[in-house]
Write an enzyme that holds these catalytic residues in place. Sequence first.
Site, PDB file in Angstrom:
ATOM      1  N   GLU A  90     -18.929  22.927 -13.446  1.00  0.00           N
ATOM      2  CA  GLU A  90     -19.317  21.504 -13.873  1.00  0.00           C
ATOM      3  C   GLU A  90     -18.521  20.444 -13.226  1.00  0.00           C
ATOM      4  O   GLU A  90     -18.951  19.323 -12.761  1.00  0.00           O
ATOM      5  CB  GLU A  90     -19.187  21.445 -15.514  1.00  0.00           C
ATOM      6  CG  GLU A  90     -20.192  22.281 -16.176  1.00  0.00           C
ATOM      7  CD  GLU A  90     -20.153  22.311 -17.614  1.00  0.00           C
ATOM      8  OE1 GLU A  90     -20.867  21.762 -18.325  1.00  0.00           O
ATOM      9  OE2 GLU A  90     -19.091  22.861 -18.183  1.00  0.00           O
ATOM     10  N   LYS A 146     -17.910  29.519 -27.940  1.00  0.00           N
ATOM     11  CA  LYS A 146     -18.118  29.125 -26.453  1.00  0.00           C
ATOM     12  C   LYS A 146     -17.275  29.891 -25.167  1.00  0.00           C
ATOM     13  O   LYS A 146     -16.197  30.174 -25.542  1.00  0.00           O
ATOM     14  CB  LYS A 146     -17.839  27.641 -26.443  1.00  0.00           C
ATOM     15  CG  LYS A 146     -18.752  26.638 -27.307  1.00  0.00           C
ATOM     16  CD  LYS A 146     -20.362  27.217 -26.769  1.00  0.00           C
ATOM     17  CE  LYS A 146     -20.967  26.461 -25.755  1.00  0.00           C
ATOM     18  NZ  LYS A 146     -20.968  25.001 -25.740  1.00  0.00           N
ATOM     19  N   SER A 205     -14.433  26.433 -26.456  1.00  0.00           N
ATOM     20  CA  SER A 205     -14.468  24.934 -27.341  1.00  0.00           C
ATOM     21  C   SER A 205     -13.543  24.599 -28.351  1.00  0.00           C
ATOM     22  O   SER A 205     -13.143  25.864 -28.923  1.00  0.00           O
ATOM     23  CB  SER A 205     -15.880  24.872 -27.775  1.00  0.00           C
ATOM     24  OG  SER A 205     -15.884  24.100 -28.849  1.00  0.00           O
ATOM     25  N   HIS A 228     -39.812  25.084  -7.916  1.00  0.00           N
ATOM     26  CA  HIS A 228     -40.058  24.333  -9.151  1.00  0.00           C
ATOM     27  C   HIS A 228     -39.277  24.773 -10.559  1.00  0.00           C
ATOM     28  O   HIS A 228     -39.688  24.653 -11.496  1.00  0.00           O
ATOM     29  CB  HIS A 228     -41.285  24.194  -9.694  1.00  0.00           C
ATOM     30  CG  HIS A 228     -42.258  23.744  -8.560  1.00  0.00           C
ATOM     31  ND1 HIS A 228     -42.629  22.597  -8.066  1.00  0.00           N
ATOM     32  CD2 HIS A 228     -42.931  24.559  -7.339  1.00  0.00           C
ATOM     33  CE1 HIS A 228     -43.406  22.698  -6.920  1.00  0.00           C
ATOM     34  NE2 HIS A 228     -43.533  23.920  -6.736  1.00  0.00           N
ATOM     35  N   SER A 270       0.747  -1.140  -0.099  1.00  0.00           N
ATOM     36  CA  SER A 270      -0.202  -0.061   0.019  1.00  0.00           C
ATOM     37  C   SER A 270       0.904   1.050  -0.055  1.00  0.00           C
ATOM     38  O   SER A 270       0.319   2.391  -0.020  1.00  0.00           O
ATOM     39  CB  SER A 270      -1.010  -0.001   1.249  1.00  0.00           C
ATOM     40  OG  SER A 270      -0.138  -0.327   2.340  1.00  0.00           O
TER      41      SER A 270
HETATM   42  N1  ARG Z   1      -1.027  -1.098   5.791  1.00  0.00           N
HETATM   43  C1  ARG Z   1      -1.772  -1.534   6.758  1.00  0.00           C
HETATM   44  C2  ARG Z   1      -3.079  -0.639   6.566  1.00  0.00           C
HETATM   45  O1  ARG Z   1      -3.231   0.236   6.140  1.00  0.00           O
HETATM   46  C3  ARG Z   1      -1.477  -1.375   8.199  1.00  0.00           C
HETATM   47  C4  ARG Z   1      -1.779  -2.345   9.174  1.00  0.00           C
HETATM   48  C5  ARG Z   1      -1.450  -3.730   8.749  1.00  0.00           C
HETATM   49  N2  ARG Z   1      -1.782  -4.540   9.735  1.00  0.00           N
HETATM   50  C6  ARG Z   1      -1.439  -5.692   9.783  1.00  0.00           C
HETATM   51  N3  ARG Z   1      -1.741  -6.540  10.613  1.00  0.00           N
HETATM   52  N4  ARG Z   1      -1.352  -6.412   8.531  1.00  0.00           N
HETATM   53  O2  ARG Z   1      -4.268  -1.265   6.954  1.00  0.00           O
END
Ligand code: ARG
Length: 464
Positions: free
Chosen positions: A298, A291, A285, A164, A31
């Site tokens: 928007e 335009k 445009s 309305h 992540s």
């Molecule tokens: N990257 C994980 C999250 O954002 C952190 C927690 C991970 N915990 C675990 N037991 N794998 O949730």
Amino acid sequence: MKISRTSNSNSMWGGRFAGGPAAVMREINASIAIDKRLWREDIAASRAHAAMLGQQGILTSDDAAAIDTGLQQVAAEIADGKLVEDPALEDIHMHVEHRLGELIGPAAGRLHTARSRNDQVATDFKLWVRGAIDEALAGIDLLEAALLARAEQHAATVMPGFTHLQSGQPVTLGHHLMAYREMLVRDRSRFVHARARMNECPLGSAALAGTGFPIDRAATALALGFDRPTANSLDAVSDRDFAVDYLHSAALAAVHCSRLAEEIILWASQPFGFVRLPDAWSTGSSIMPNKRNPDAAELVRGHSARIIGDLVGMLVLLKGLPLAYAKDLQDDKPVVFDAHDLLSLSLAAMAGMIANLEFVPEKMRTAAAAGHATATDLADWLAREADVPFREAHHIAGRAVAAAEAAGKPLDDLTLAELQAVDPRITHDALPCLAVESSVASRTSAGGTAPVRVQEAIAAARSK
Ligand code: ARG
């Protein structure tokens, strides 16, 4: 399908593993590309944790000091753009700890005493959301200031008031703009309450059950600006209500921005012509040289759909989760980051457009007078001055509208003779109340559209 495996087991948690994860396992697990945005919070929480471990004698003061110095160096490096992303290190928490180890050696391995990534991520994310709330509040302040300034300029500018989307009664532009200011006041209150409710520190809940180390949770809570530690470790590591509160507040603020954006889009269209968007807030445009498009408005309208989706996504993410932490919770961040980025842009764009719109009062006044918008004023006059019951007065005014339509002119152009042909109780005194200016001036009830009330509302808003 052939499963390609990476060679080494994970250096942070791989003790019981003989081999590394599948390449796709590594990819789905990582992540860092997203949660690197938590780096400031991660370092702040780690510093607070290490300081507390030192205070409590859980770490030696030398180790605590080395960790603190090292964490500051890691922060400086990341601030310099020197974070080296490695999917094997999964997330920001392991990246920081790993780099700390490279900088200070084995003492870095003591930082994770009495904590888990579960309480760590809950703490980091809460800190981040708290900051996002403060940013949203600042954005709301700027938009509110723009609305107040324009409302003040146009406290007495007459425009059609719609129900309305049909002309109903004349209102003042200042009153219309101040209506959006009221929405912002509620938005601010929602964010402030969300902030107060979430301000409890999960750190020290550890993986899910707390810890046997003699930690001082009040100390870390205080150091990180929380009001108190959370009360239940299972709840603390799995609670994301604070993210939902934030997203709900953001979604409703975005809906308010979207409604105002929709007004700008309508007003800037040729049939309305109530406003002209300055060049800085228009786009052209590629095919139609004539335009002038309200793209920013928007997009604000469009972004609100995405922010609502972020809120719904977060709720659905949570609804089936048993206690306590589950990795689904890693997907809590993209939606919150997305909502934050979109809301910041939306509030800034709305503030910019409102501050710079060129209103066209003549067009608004003409539109306000169209549609016989002062028919209610005639009925009110009959009820007030000629003692006609309002239901009957309403009927008479309706016939006056029909007469105006038959004569092909607006109600306020009917002559006294024409009005008296409708009902002889209408006298010369009734004529002035058919003008849009006197209509708005008469709406002096509390919260009404009369310029005096609008000026008062602006003054009250400024004094807050
Ligand atoms: N990257 C994980 C999250 O954002 C952190 C927690 C991970 N915990 C675990 N037991 N794998 O949730």
